[in-house]
Each structure stands twice: as C-alpha cells, then as structure tokens.
Design an enzyme around this catalytic site. Structure first.
Site, mmCIF file in Angstrom:
data_model
loop_
_atom_site.group_PDB
_atom_site.id
_atom_site.type_symbol
_atom_site.label_atom_id
_atom_site.label_comp_id
_atom_site.label_asym_id
_atom_site.label_seq_id
_atom_site.Cartn_x
_atom_site.Cartn_y
_atom_site.Cartn_z
ATOM 1 N N GLN A 15 2.115 -2.370 -2.672
ATOM 2 C CA GLN A 15 1.503 -2.149 -1.360
ATOM 3 C C GLN A 15 0.341 -3.116 -1.144
ATOM 4 O OE1 GLN A 15 1.740 2.583 -1.615
ATOM 5 N NE2 GLN A 15 0.775 1.908 0.264
ATOM 6 N N SER A 96 2.880 -1.920 -9.614
ATOM 7 C CA SER A 96 2.981 -0.577 -9.034
ATOM 8 C C SER A 96 4.341 -0.388 -8.357
ATOM 9 C CB SER A 96 1.814 -0.342 -8.066
ATOM 10 O OG SER A 96 1.770 1.001 -7.632
ATOM 11 N N LEU A 97 4.381 -0.238 -7.053
ATOM 12 C CA LEU A 97 5.639 -0.116 -6.320
ATOM 13 C C LEU A 97 6.618 -1.220 -6.701
ATOM 14 C CD1 LEU A 97 7.386 0.928 -3.850
ATOM 15 C CD2 LEU A 97 6.130 -0.775 -2.513
ATOM 16 N N ARG A 121 8.421 9.175 -3.133
ATOM 17 C CA ARG A 121 7.225 8.882 -3.947
ATOM 18 C C ARG A 121 5.990 8.776 -3.062
ATOM 19 N NH1 ARG A 121 4.774 3.793 -5.489
ATOM 20 N NH2 ARG A 121 3.931 3.775 -7.634
ATOM 21 N N GLN A 254 3.374 6.015 -14.527
ATOM 22 C CA GLN A 254 2.779 4.963 -13.693
ATOM 23 C C GLN A 254 1.943 5.547 -12.559
ATOM 24 O OE1 GLN A 254 4.459 3.358 -10.250
ATOM 25 N NE2 GLN A 254 4.875 1.366 -11.179
#
Length: 315
Positions: A15, A96-97, A121, A254
């Site tokens: 993001q 991350s993502l 999520r 995570q």
C-alpha cells in the site's frame, strides 16, 4: 521453461504505491493489463479498473480498495512482461501486501483467490481498530535501538512499536494514536531528522492487528498454497517457505509482526541477485533498495517508459 537467472530478483510493493491513472499508459499496448483487472473485477463484483483510472483518490486510498488494486496492478505488470520475454528470476519478495503478489506470480496462490483474500484482509484490518484510534508514522534519522526504546517508553500501557524496517535510517512505527504521537514527539526530541504521521487508517504490523490475524486464519484455512516456482522471502522471518501451512503461518504473522525489508533486500543480494525489478505501480521499493545497497541495479515497471526500459534490459 526458461533457465533461472540467478542474478535477478523481483520485488512487489504494498500500500502507498497506488495512484489514480496507474498503468493507464500501458493498457493500450499490453492487453494483459485490462484483462487482469477484468478478472479481478469479476471476482470482487465491482469495477476495479474504473476506480484505478478515474478515482476519486480518496476512494482508491481506502484500505479495502487499495489492497486489491495494488495486487492486481502488480500481477498485471508481471503478465504483461511475461508476454514479451520469458523471465525466470531466482527469487521474489513483497513488502507487506506485496507478499501476496509475489506468491501469485510464483504460482503458489491462485490470482482470483488472492484478490478475494486481500479484500478480506483489508476489511479485517480496518475492523480490528476503529478509524482514528490507530496511527502510523515514518521516523527518519534515528538508530533502530534508540527508536525501539522510545516506543517502549511512549507506550504507557498502550501499543506503539517499530513495524517497518524499510531502509537504514527509515523506520515506520504503528499503534494507538496517542502512543504514536508521544513517540513522534520524543523522536524529535532525540534528534530524528523527520517524524511524520502517515495518511493511513490502519496501524499495520503491530499487536493491534491480532484480531485481524485471527480472522485471516479462517480465510486462509479455506485455501491451499502450492510450493512456489520461485523462492519467495517472507516479511516476518526473511525465510522462504514451500509448505502450504508454513506459508499460511507466515502470512498470519505478517499482520502483527514487523516488515523486515532491509534484511530482505540484503538477503536477496547475498543470494546472488544484483538486479532487483520492482513489479508494481510506482517506485517506492526502488527508492528504499537504493538506500539499502547502492551496488544493486534497480529497475521498475510502473509506467510505459520504465516498463520499456526494463523490457529492454531483460531481453
């Protein structure tokens, strides 16, 4: 199958890399772009391409929209590149993502499953902390040990911790809004070059995401992961996993443990990768990777000029 290029790694952003109009200039030349967005739109039940191209920006930046959009853009770019040149990198990683994007492109996770999963999520993350009660901030120019101590002292029975180790001298903190603000003030007192609140509604990768991790566990248990075709390093432990249950566990952890990006980029380099290709919109990771190791060759793909330069370099 192409021989593995041991000097090549692909990295996938998270993001913050999204923008209205992203990949628009590439869509005319590479049909894979729109096809991938159409596939995602069908899975979601709403038009992801229209939002990505037309906005409004505030709607695109909502976590539940950003996560499917960035994942889809990253996979679309990977598919477009593969349509032009057969690429077999030695390794992959995502911030991350971006870890979900890497798993899709390594043929570990089905794309449609991934789109639905990251939307869930995002919803789980937003539901875990009411809007306004969580915050994140970027702290520049402090030693990690100093910042960790600042967070410990600023918590005062709330949560604030270092969550993104992005590059030397650049760490993101997250937690309860009041605790993050206390940490920002103390970081400035102790000589941080900058201490900036980030425009996010979710305090990612800290202990407040425990409830989201519990809910994500249920969603993950409905899916099966194949062993990746390409080594994928995970954020939580900077290790590669091939077992479906191990991959799921890494994705669950995570949510509430730090993104160890500096270690990840260094491990890719130490494993033989001298060229890192950022496969996604923007150039956020390329900026971080340059600070981590100036010996790396850095390529990106987020616009037509960058994509064509990368295509030429890899052909």
């Amino acid at each position: 199958m192409s021989p593995i290029n041991t000097s090549l790694a692909f990295v996938f952003p998270g993001q913050g890399s999204q923008s209205v109009g992203m990949l628009g200039d590439l869509s005319a030349s590479y049909p894979e772009i729109k096809q991938t967005f159409e596939e995602a739109s069908d899975a979601l039940g709403w038009d992801l391409w229209a939002l990505s191209q037309e906005g409004p920006v505030d709607t695109l930046n909502m976590t539940r929209n950003t996560q499917p959009a960035v994942l889809t853009a990253s996979v679309a770019l990977w598919r477009a590149l593969q349509s032009q040149v057969s690429i077999a990198p030695a390794s992959m990683a995502g911030h991350s993502l971006g870890e979900y994007s890497a798993l899709v492109c390594a043929n570990s996770l089905d794309f449609v499953d991934a789109v639905k999963l990251v939307e869930q999520r995002a919803n789980f993350m937003q539901a875990a902390v009411p809007e306004g009660e969580g915050a994140m901030a970027a702290i520049l120019g402090l030693e990690v040990d100093v910042l960790i101590k600042i967070c410990d002292e600023a918590s005062q029975s709330e949560v604030v911790s270092a969550v993104n180790f992005n590059a030397p001298g650049q760490v993101v903190i997250a937690g309860n809004t009041a605790a993050v603000n206390r940490a920002i003030d103390e970081a400035k007192n102790q000589g941080a070059k900058r201490a900036l609140p980030l425009p996010v509604s979710v305090p990612s990768h800290c202990a407040l995401m425990g409830p989201a991790a519990d809910r994500l566990t249920g969603s993950l248990n409905e899916l099966s992961f194949a062993s990746p075709d390409v080594t994928v390093l995970h954020n939580t432990d900077v290790l590669a996993h091939t077992n479906s249950n191990q991959i799921k566990e890494a994705l669950i952890k995570q949510l509430y443990t730090p993104v160890r990006w500096t270690e990840t980029a260094l491990k890719l380099f130490e494993g033989g990768a001298s060229t890192l290709v950022e496969c996604g919109p923007g150039k956020v990771l390329s900026g971080l990777n340059k600070r981590i190791n100036r010996d790396l060759t850095l390529l990106s793909m987020g616009d037509e000029g960058a994509f064509n330069k990368t295509l030429e370099a890899l052909s």
